[in-house]
Design a protein around this motif. Structure first.
Motif, PDB file in Angstrom:
ATOM      1  N   LYS A  86      49.898  49.639  55.022  1.00 15.65           N
ATOM      2  CA  LYS A  86      51.265  49.167  54.814  1.00 15.65           C
ATOM      3  C   LYS A  86      51.852  48.530  56.065  1.00 15.65           C
ATOM      4  CE  LYS A  86      52.213  52.675  51.295  1.00 15.65           C
ATOM      5  NZ  LYS A  86      53.072  53.815  50.878  1.00 15.65           N
ATOM      6  N   THR A  87      50.997  48.132  56.988  1.00 12.59           N
ATOM      7  CA  THR A  87      51.474  47.520  58.213  1.00 12.59           C
ATOM      8  C   THR A  87      50.633  46.300  58.545  1.00 12.59           C
ATOM      9  OG1 THR A  87      50.014  48.858  59.585  1.00 12.59           O
ATOM     10  CG2 THR A  87      52.194  49.748  59.150  1.00 12.59           C
ATOM     11  N   CYS A  88      51.251  45.319  59.181  1.00 11.59           N
ATOM     12  CA  CYS A  88      50.523  44.138  59.636  1.00 11.59           C
ATOM     13  C   CYS A  88      49.995  44.431  61.038  1.00 11.59           C
ATOM     14  CB  CYS A  88      51.444  42.928  59.634  1.00 11.59           C
ATOM     15  SG  CYS A  88      50.755  41.554  58.719  1.00 11.59           S
ATOM     16  N   ASN A  89      49.227  45.485  61.143  1.00  4.56           N
ATOM     17  CA  ASN A  89      48.716  45.978  62.414  1.00  4.56           C
ATOM     18  C   ASN A  89      47.224  46.213  62.346  1.00  4.56           C
ATOM     19  OD1 ASN A  89      51.537  46.712  63.306  1.00  4.56           O
ATOM     20  ND2 ASN A  89      50.368  47.774  64.861  1.00  4.56           N
ATOM     21  N   TYR A  90      46.605  46.144  63.526  1.00  5.02           N
ATOM     22  CA  TYR A  90      45.281  46.730  63.691  1.00  5.02           C
ATOM     23  C   TYR A  90      45.445  48.020  64.481  1.00  5.02           C
ATOM     24  CZ  TYR A  90      43.039  42.309  62.370  1.00  5.02           C
ATOM     25  OH  TYR A  90      42.624  41.189  61.708  1.00  5.02           O
ATOM     26  N   MET A  91      44.833  49.083  64.001  1.00  2.00           N
ATOM     27  CA  MET A  91      44.682  50.294  64.791  1.00  2.00           C
ATOM     28  C   MET A  91      43.260  50.264  65.343  1.00  2.00           C
ATOM     29  SD  MET A  91      44.951  54.297  63.654  1.00  2.00           S
ATOM     30  CE  MET A  91      43.460  54.225  62.638  1.00  2.00           C
ATOM     31  N   ILE A  92      43.136  50.253  66.674  1.00  2.00           N
ATOM     32  CA  ILE A  92      41.827  50.096  67.308  1.00  2.00           C
ATOM     33  C   ILE A  92      41.503  51.356  68.096  1.00  2.00           C
ATOM     34  CG2 ILE A  92      40.409  48.665  68.818  1.00  2.00           C
ATOM     35  CD1 ILE A  92      42.374  46.361  68.281  1.00  2.00           C
ATOM     36  N   VAL A  93      40.378  51.960  67.784  1.00  2.00           N
ATOM     37  CA  VAL A  93      39.905  53.159  68.471  1.00  2.00           C
ATOM     38  C   VAL A  93      38.695  52.758  69.305  1.00  2.00           C
ATOM     39  CG1 VAL A  93      39.172  55.552  68.235  1.00  2.00           C
ATOM     40  CG2 VAL A  93      40.657  54.535  66.497  1.00  2.00           C
ATOM     41  N   SER A  94      38.777  52.942  70.620  1.00  2.00           N
ATOM     42  CA  SER A  94      37.718  52.509  71.535  1.00  2.00           C
ATOM     43  C   SER A  94      37.250  53.682  72.382  1.00  2.00           C
ATOM     44  CB  SER A  94      38.231  51.397  72.468  1.00  2.00           C
ATOM     45  OG  SER A  94      38.872  50.370  71.752  1.00  2.00           O
ATOM     46  N   SER A  95      36.012  53.595  72.849  1.00  2.00           N
ATOM     47  CA  SER A  95      35.514  54.607  73.774  1.00  2.00           C
ATOM     48  C   SER A  95      34.668  53.957  74.854  1.00  2.00           C
ATOM     49  CB  SER A  95      34.695  55.670  73.039  1.00  2.00           C
ATOM     50  OG  SER A  95      33.474  55.146  72.578  1.00  2.00           O
ATOM     51  N   GLU A 102      42.906  36.237  53.372  1.00  2.00           N
ATOM     52  CA  GLU A 102      43.495  36.407  52.043  1.00  2.00           C
ATOM     53  C   GLU A 102      44.222  37.743  51.934  1.00  2.00           C
ATOM     54  OE1 GLU A 102      40.130  35.965  49.527  1.00  2.00           O
ATOM     55  OE2 GLU A 102      40.162  33.761  49.564  1.00  2.00           O
ATOM     56  N   LEU A 103      43.631  38.771  52.525  1.00  2.00           N
ATOM     57  CA  LEU A 103      44.230  40.101  52.476  1.00  2.00           C
ATOM     58  C   LEU A 103      45.563  40.122  53.215  1.00  2.00           C
ATOM     59  CD1 LEU A 103      43.381  42.976  51.440  1.00  2.00           C
ATOM     60  CD2 LEU A 103      42.582  43.419  53.759  1.00  2.00           C
ATOM     61  N   LEU A 104      45.603  39.526  54.412  1.00  2.00           N
ATOM     62  CA  LEU A 104      46.828  39.511  55.198  1.00  2.00           C
ATOM     63  C   LEU A 104      47.903  38.640  54.554  1.00  2.00           C
ATOM     64  CD1 LEU A 104      45.314  39.260  58.786  1.00  2.00           C
ATOM     65  CD2 LEU A 104      46.396  41.249  57.753  1.00  2.00           C
ATOM     66  N   SER A 105      47.494  37.483  54.029  1.00  2.00           N
ATOM     67  CA  SER A 105      48.453  36.586  53.385  1.00  2.00           C
ATOM     68  C   SER A 105      49.089  37.249  52.170  1.00  2.00           C
ATOM     69  CB  SER A 105      47.770  35.282  52.971  1.00  2.00           C
ATOM     70  OG  SER A 105      47.333  34.570  54.101  1.00  2.00           O
ATOM     71  N   LYS A 106      48.269  37.956  51.402  1.00  2.00           N
ATOM     72  CA  LYS A 106      48.785  38.653  50.217  1.00  2.00           C
ATOM     73  C   LYS A 106      49.743  39.758  50.621  1.00  2.00           C
ATOM     74  CE  LYS A 106      47.328  40.950  45.947  1.00  2.00           C
ATOM     75  NZ  LYS A 106      48.338  42.023  46.044  1.00  2.00           N
ATOM     76  N   TYR A 107      49.407  40.497  51.689  1.00  2.00           N
ATOM     77  CA  TYR A 107      50.287  41.566  52.138  1.00  2.00           C
ATOM     78  C   TYR A 107      51.638  40.999  52.565  1.00  2.00           C
ATOM     79  CZ  TYR A 107      52.428  45.077  55.067  1.00  2.00           C
ATOM     80  OH  TYR A 107      53.336  45.938  55.628  1.00  2.00           O
TER      81      TYR A 107
END
Length: 642
Positions: free
Chosen positions: A274-283, A46-51
């Motif tokens: 404001k972006t249709c992106n995932y920012m992924i931080v991994s270790s 729902e969040l992505l569709s609305k964006y």
């Protein structure tokens, strides 16, 4: 028939969603007003569709999203106890004296990946899709002891790390993803294009056996990484193309040999994303290779990063839109207009022993140049930006933020009409170079974070696009020399511009902060000369104790001028490495040159320079050469990638 297919697809997707929704929810330790944890996959959809709808970013039909991936960003340090300040690295060296050089990094205790690493006995070189392991000693008998093919099966090695036990290659690959169309075509036994997504990877090899002992893959384009102690932190961006594939996936051989989707209830979003992106931080922890990697996923994006030994900062640029009312005396069919201003969003994460914990979000006007535009010191975050809202009257700024990334001090309006070419933070001082036709070097006092102050300014021809500390009272500037030229514009008005006329290396005396001055300076080559050091600090070999400043370069003949005074580009007369003796007392003097010229100027271009003992090693895609560091006489060379 279509109803039956739709029913099958609904069941498949429903089962998958149900499984993910019943997974236990992970609580956020630092959930606050900026960050919200997603509760379910349905909420995420729902969040992505609305964006997408609100921002006209594309449309969804049959489970497929059609749009332009404008936010898919793929760009291009002694351990200090938590609470202490991170210091900018004056050299590439470590705490203990080593008889070999290391990668030139920004912060002590924070290693940066590069295409070349050495442990003083072997040289590890990523080139031409291969990892070449070279026995460097004795120098007159260099040999390749192992070649690991890297670029295969859609996997590409970008850079590497090295420690006592492992060789770590950071890279990218592709993986197939499922879509509604793919499933439909499979049912009808049709051939179809297999959609893929970019995946960031970490591959860990045993330094003695070269056996692959751990692999970690995460959805998204590789942005950057850092190594602190035994822990590697990596940032990736995944663009969401397809509403049928909204969850990022992870493959971690410590727990599984297959890709597993990250549950929706382990994903968070920033309220103003404001972006249709995932920012992924991994270790990934090298001292705990059998433990699962730590993965934190956020709706957002990152482009430039800065790391101290206790915190990771990820930035992204964005346009902010404001509505400006139109005065009533101006007759227009609208009451207000929209204006845009570029700003930089900053996300802070606390890091410790492989753990990643979101800490704060802040924002400053303008755009930053690179990682050297940022710094952390005594609990404060400092950043320099250029604001191009008004292109003709751009301004340059410095902002001071507290541990919560709230702005507490600033300097705005430096060098109007120019832009920042380089920044270097050194303790409670900041040095900023701006440029349009001359190079103003600003000395800024940050000792009072709430009231930063410009102490001094130096104007000279040209500019420095890389600054490097030389002790506490001197600064090395590397960049271009230039000459001013007047001309008449289209309106017949006199204007002034500037042209590069060769490389320039200088030592600035900053003992008197209010009166910085040039202590030594030399010009190198003519117009058209170039060095990777202008854009990549890792290409520099600098050792303050030995007084060596070396970098790869392509040097053109001395500048000649047209009759109207415009400088000409010169013909290339040398491609290779330049090694300078550099000191406050003696100045700057060329020690020697090393060339790998074999008739192909591209392949023969030297990429990195390092030393082991009193031997200088230069590396290019087809050759490794060993030279005597004292007199620059060639000792031996080997051909690689044959």
């Amino acid at each position: 028939m279509l109803n039956i297919i739709s029913g099958i697809l609904a069941v498949i997707m429903g089962i998958e969603s149900a499984i993910l929704r019943i997974l236990p929810e992970k609580e956020l330790k630092n959930q606050n007003d900026d960050l919200v944890q997603i509760k379910s996959e349905k909420q995420l959809e729902e969040l992505l569709s609305k964006y997408m709808k609100d921002n006209n970013r594309g449309y969804v039909t049959g489970g497929i999203f059609f749009g332009t991936a404008v936010d898919d960003v793929a760009i291009n340090e002694s351990v200090i106890m938590k609470g202490d300040s991170a210091e900018s690295a004056p050299t590439s060296g470590a705490e203990t004296l080593k008889d070999y050089s290391e990668t030139n990094v920004q912060v002590k205790g924070v290693d940066e990946s590069d295409i070349v690493k050495t442990n003083g006995e072997y040289i590890y070189y990523l080139t031409q899709g291969k990892l070449q392991v070279i026995k460097a000693s004795p120098a007159d008998n260099m040999k390749i002891v192992k070649t690991i093919k890297i670029n295969e099966d859609y996997w590409y090695g970008n850079e590497l790390y090295l420690d006592e036990e492992y060789i770590i290659v950071v890279g990218t690959t592709q993986r197939e993803i499922s879509t509604i169309q793919q499933i439909t075509d499979t049912i009808f036994n049709k051939s179809y294009y297999k959609p893929t997504e970019s995946v960031s990877t970490i591959k860990v090899y045993d330094v003695n056996t070269y056996e692959l002992v751990r692999e970690f893959c995460i959805s998204g384009n590789y942005v950057s990484s850092r190594k602190i102690g035994d822990d590697i932190y990596m940032i990736s961006n995944k663009y969401i193309y397809d509403m049928a594939e909204i969850l990022p996936a992870c493959l971690d051989t410590a727990v599984d040999d297959e890709y597993v989707k990250i549950p929706a209830n382990e994903i968070c979003y920033f309220k103003d994303f404001k972006t249709c992106n995932y920012m992924i931080v991994s270790s990934v922890s090298l001292d705990k290779l059998d433990e699962e990697a730590n993965v934190q996923t956020f709706l957002g994006a990152g482009s430039e990063i800065y790391a101290s030994t206790t915190a990771l900062y990820v930035t992204r640029g964005e346009y902010e839109h404001d509505m400006i009312a139109i005065p009533k005396k101006i007759s227009l069919p609208i009451d207000e207009v929209s204006t845009s201003r570029y700003s930089t969003k900053i996300h802070k994460f606390e890091i410790d022993d492989g753990k990643i914990e979101y800490a704060a979000t802040g924002s400053v006007p303008g755009s930053l140049l690179n990682q050297f535009s940022m710094d952390e010191y005594n609990g404060y975050f400092r950043i320099t930006t250029t604001d191009n809202t008004d292109w003709e009257n751009s301004t340059n700024n410095l902002y001071m933020l507290d541990e919560n990334l709230d702005m507490i001090g600033k300097i705005e309006g430096l060098a109007k009409g120019e832009r920042i070419y380089s920044t270097r933070f050194m303790g409670d001082k900041c040095y900023v170079v701006t440029y349009k036709t001359v190079d103003p070097l600003f000395v800024i006092d940050l000792s009072n974070p709430r009231a930063p102050e410009v102490l001094g300014e130096l104007k000279i021809p040209g500019y420095s696009d890389y600054l490097h500390p030389l002790g506490e009272n001197y600064l090395i500037g590397f960049g271009k020399d230039s000459v001013e030229k007047s001309y008449l514009d289209w309106n017949g008005e006199m204007q002034v511009t500037a042209y590069d006329t060769g490389l320039k290396l200088a030592i600035f005396d900053i003992t008197d902060f209010s009166n910085p001055k040039v202590l030594h300076s030399i010009k190198i080559g003519g117009r058209g000369s170039w060095s990777e050091l202008s854009t990549n600090h890792k290409s520099l070999l600098f050792d303050e104790e030995m007084g060596i400043f070396a970098f790869p370069a392509s040097i053109c003949e001395e500048t000649k001028f047209y009759k109207d005074g415009t400088p000409m580009y010169g013909e290339v007369e040398f491609t290779g490495a330049l090694i300078f003796d550099l000191s406050v007392e003696e100045g700057i003097e060329l020690r020697g040159k090393v060339s790998h010229d074999n008739g192909n100027k591209y392949i023969s271009s030297i990429e990195r320079i390092l030393y082991i003992g009193d031997i200088l090693y230069t590396l290019s895609p087809e050759m490794v050469k060993a030279s005597n560091l004292l007199n620059m006489v060639e000792i031996s060379k080997i051909n690689i990638n044959k």
